[in-house]
Write an enzyme that holds these catalytic residues in place. Sequence first.
Site, mmCIF file in Angstrom:
data_model
loop_
_atom_site.group_PDB
_atom_site.id
_atom_site.type_symbol
_atom_site.label_atom_id
_atom_site.label_comp_id
_atom_site.label_asym_id
_atom_site.label_seq_id
_atom_site.Cartn_x
_atom_site.Cartn_y
_atom_site.Cartn_z
ATOM 1 N N LYS A 107 -2.458 -7.118 11.642
ATOM 2 C CA LYS A 107 -2.312 -5.722 12.050
ATOM 3 C C LYS A 107 -2.530 -5.521 13.552
ATOM 4 O O LYS A 107 -1.870 -4.684 14.165
ATOM 5 C CB LYS A 107 -3.300 -4.852 11.276
ATOM 6 C CG LYS A 107 -2.933 -4.629 9.813
ATOM 7 C CD LYS A 107 -3.896 -3.632 9.176
ATOM 8 C CE LYS A 107 -3.921 -3.726 7.666
ATOM 9 N NZ LYS A 107 -2.719 -3.275 6.993
ATOM 10 N N GLU A 144 -9.504 2.344 14.133
ATOM 11 C CA GLU A 144 -8.512 3.375 14.399
ATOM 12 C C GLU A 144 -9.134 4.742 14.254
ATOM 13 O O GLU A 144 -10.073 4.924 13.483
ATOM 14 C CB GLU A 144 -7.387 3.296 13.342
ATOM 15 C CG GLU A 144 -6.299 2.349 13.685
ATOM 16 C CD GLU A 144 -5.212 2.297 12.612
ATOM 17 O OE1 GLU A 144 -5.241 3.088 11.651
ATOM 18 O OE2 GLU A 144 -4.344 1.436 12.755
ATOM 19 N N HIS A 184 -5.639 4.425 -1.500
ATOM 20 C CA HIS A 184 -4.693 3.789 -0.584
ATOM 21 C C HIS A 184 -3.590 3.014 -1.288
ATOM 22 O O HIS A 184 -2.911 2.200 -0.687
ATOM 23 C CB HIS A 184 -5.422 2.874 0.418
ATOM 24 C CG HIS A 184 -6.511 3.593 1.163
ATOM 25 N ND1 HIS A 184 -6.279 4.716 1.902
ATOM 26 C CD2 HIS A 184 -7.839 3.357 1.249
ATOM 27 C CE1 HIS A 184 -7.407 5.138 2.431
ATOM 28 N NE2 HIS A 184 -8.382 4.342 2.038
ATOM 29 N N ARG A 202 9.728 -7.190 3.747
ATOM 30 C CA ARG A 202 10.311 -7.527 2.445
ATOM 31 C C ARG A 202 10.920 -6.266 1.861
ATOM 32 O O ARG A 202 10.830 -5.199 2.459
ATOM 33 C CB ARG A 202 9.207 -8.011 1.502
ATOM 34 C CG ARG A 202 8.097 -6.972 1.438
ATOM 35 C CD ARG A 202 7.069 -7.265 0.380
ATOM 36 N NE ARG A 202 5.815 -6.590 0.651
ATOM 37 C CZ ARG A 202 5.546 -5.323 0.374
ATOM 38 N NH1 ARG A 202 6.464 -4.562 -0.178
ATOM 39 N NH2 ARG A 202 4.382 -4.793 0.655
HETATM 40 P P1 ADP Z 1 -2.988 -1.957 3.779
HETATM 41 O O1 ADP Z 1 -2.154 -2.945 4.547
HETATM 42 O O2 ADP Z 1 -4.329 -2.516 3.403
HETATM 43 O O3 ADP Z 1 -2.267 -1.302 2.657
HETATM 44 P P2 ADP Z 1 -2.422 0.195 5.657
HETATM 45 O O4 ADP Z 1 -2.713 0.022 7.084
HETATM 46 O O5 ADP Z 1 -1.005 0.069 5.212
HETATM 47 O O6 ADP Z 1 -3.360 -0.805 4.833
HETATM 48 O O7 ADP Z 1 -2.997 1.587 5.173
HETATM 49 C C1 ADP Z 1 -2.982 1.933 3.796
HETATM 50 C C2 ADP Z 1 -3.231 3.419 3.640
HETATM 51 O O8 ADP Z 1 -4.477 3.794 4.244
HETATM 52 C C3 ADP Z 1 -2.209 4.335 4.294
HETATM 53 O O9 ADP Z 1 -1.080 4.537 3.474
HETATM 54 C C4 ADP Z 1 -3.015 5.597 4.508
HETATM 55 O O10 ADP Z 1 -3.112 6.331 3.304
HETATM 56 C C5 ADP Z 1 -4.391 5.078 4.831
HETATM 57 N N1 ADP Z 1 -4.601 4.973 6.300
HETATM 58 C C6 ADP Z 1 -4.273 3.919 7.088
HETATM 59 N N2 ADP Z 1 -4.580 4.166 8.381
HETATM 60 C C7 ADP Z 1 -5.144 5.386 8.424
HETATM 61 C C8 ADP Z 1 -5.690 6.220 9.470
HETATM 62 N N3 ADP Z 1 -5.733 5.816 10.739
HETATM 63 N N4 ADP Z 1 -6.172 7.441 9.124
HETATM 64 C C9 ADP Z 1 -6.159 7.858 7.848
HETATM 65 N N5 ADP Z 1 -5.675 7.137 6.823
HETATM 66 C C10 ADP Z 1 -5.170 5.915 7.097
#
Ligand code: ADP
Length: 667
Positions: free
Chosen positions: A116, A200, A235, A297
């Site tokens: 990431k 973040e 999530h 993917r």
């Molecule tokens: P993973 O790869 O573990 O699935 P992601 O980075 O794709 O993690 O984030 C998964 C979910 O977490 C997102 O769809 C959102 O709902 C929440 N999320 C991610 N980043 C943030 C953020 N900065 N603020 C609030 N919610 C977040």
Amino acid sequence: MFRKILIANRGEIACRVIATAKRLGIATVAVYSDADRAARHVALADEAVCIGTPPATESYLNPSAILAAVKATGAEAVHPGYGFLSENPDFAEAVAQAGAVFIGPPPQAIRAMGLKDAAKRLMIEAGVPVVPGYLGDDQDAAHLAEEAAKIGFPVLIKAVAGGGGKGMRRVDEAKDFAAALEGAKREAASSFGDDRVLIEKYLTQPRHIEIQVFADQSGSAVHLFERDCSLQRRHQKVIEEAPAPGMTPAIRAAMGTAAVTAAKAIGYVGAGTVEFIADASGGLSANGFFFMEMNTRLQVEHPVTEMITGQDLVEWQLRVAAGEPLPAAQEDLAIFGHAVEARLYAEDPAKGFLPAAGTLHHLRWPVDAPGLRIDTGVSEGDTITSFYDPMIAKVIAHGKDRAQALNRLAEALNTIEIAGPATNRRFLARLAGHDGFRRGEMDTGLIGRDLDALAAADAPTDALLALAALHAAGILDEPQGDDPWASLRGWRMWPGAAAMAHLETTAGARLEVPVAAQGRGQFRVTLPGGPVEAQAIHHDGRRVTADLDGAPTTVSRAAGRDWVTLFLGGAEATFILPDRLAMDAEGADAVAQVKAPLPGRVTAVNVADGDRVTKGQALLVLEAMKMEHTLTAGKPGRVTALSARTGAQVTEGQVLLVLDDEEEAET
Ligand code: ADP
């Protein structure tokens, strides 16, 4: 174009890929583990190769077994589906080294997006907006705490190697930071073998909006618009739709351009998804979205894009992998109507969404429903095991607008009949009708806020209870014509006769319900809430109709020897019939064989062959669905044919030992 491809996956996505390959005249090879010998994807493919034992690490995650199958079958290309090896750059490389084509992006593009922090750095360089935060190499706890304070709470700690929401912690106040950091690092280390994190800004009302991109080998790239995946639980996506509510052409163009820029920045080829997070508090805006990550993917939720664009994304993948140009240019792509997808799982919302397993005794999809698509990897009679993701199907509805798509989804979810493992069907149906969601006012916290109401188990209605009692008393299957003596089965219900129906609900409540014959074909069922008068009972197998207190009622029924499930207008109720269970338990064969009631792992074996045991003695312990189950002796006897070993995986119904009769053991 390829003549033969191998699908290195299972379940609905393997079936989905096979369907397009068939349409294009491409031969297909399925791979399967021992647990999937009779699976739908194996039956649909032209050829199938067994690649190992049920645990995924021994089969679907075993590159060498899959590559051996590629060689043995002469497949020219490998479609990885999603999950398993789909985002594993080493596997993509190994496929190429074996002389086949990996139907996916180049390994270096997978690697670029694999972490990431590196992905975010790349995006910053490419001018794509990212969530403000800290991406540095200094992982010292005190330094990270300082950075978090600089960003301003709330913040989100994320594992740089993360996925599936693991290693992620929200922190609202500085005093909680140290503990959350420790938790995130521990989880990241154990899940990914890499404990590095990034920090973040946490958006308090986030929406998850992602863009489908596609690039070909000549470097052309397009986007196929957005999907809104804001309905999440912990999530994890639950319902996805396209287009996103509140999206405008200007914001769409800005997001689409950013996503295509991201794809081009890493030399992308094939299908990919650029995930953005948007701040929903003030509505969508052209500068209010931030890059989160790119999934290299095909996504689970790709069907909603297919339904609004009329394109087949698997066909696009195959053409691009075969070296053809993109099937359409950006200006040729347009959005038609609205589509929404719900992920139907074998899991129990009322028990914290505990994954469920077991045989799908009864499985009926809506027939001839307009705009409906069901993507599934199972058929009636198949078993959901604890080895893999317990998804049953994706239910996708398309309509001319959002309201029609949601109505169709709700209608489908209320019509689907599943008996066997617990499912989230009712939860999804409630979600499809949720007021805030219907108004398009959603963010990733919606499900969590209303979870109790959405996930609650239905208490069976009086109509369902009354019919279940009539079923248990054997009356639903008796001819209820004019001649009360026509029946030769069961006990006869002459006026004044009474029986006691024993029912047990899935919540474990036991009920005794008196059923009394009143006159020809008329019965009084005395429920805890008062009597119900039933008459005019008819059935044609599955459909049962009856007049209940004067109200004509039609239910659909699925039943086994000791259980019944009734479906009525979207509600359903399952009852165990303890009488018949007891009858079974007294049956000699049933107790002599000790079987695994669920697929699981043997964690303890307390007896050895030849041991004498008494009735009720604990024989072995099975861990299934994260719970321990002690299997006890149903009768006294001597242990023979003991096949259970500590640590062994067993399938549902597998005989683990047999109790031989032995008079002297009966002490
Ligand atoms: P993973 O790869 O573990 O699935 P992601 O980075 O794709 O993690 O984030 C998964 C979910 O977490 C997102 O769809 C959102 O709902 C929440 N999320 C991610 N980043 C943030 C953020 N900065 N603020 C609030 N919610 C977040």
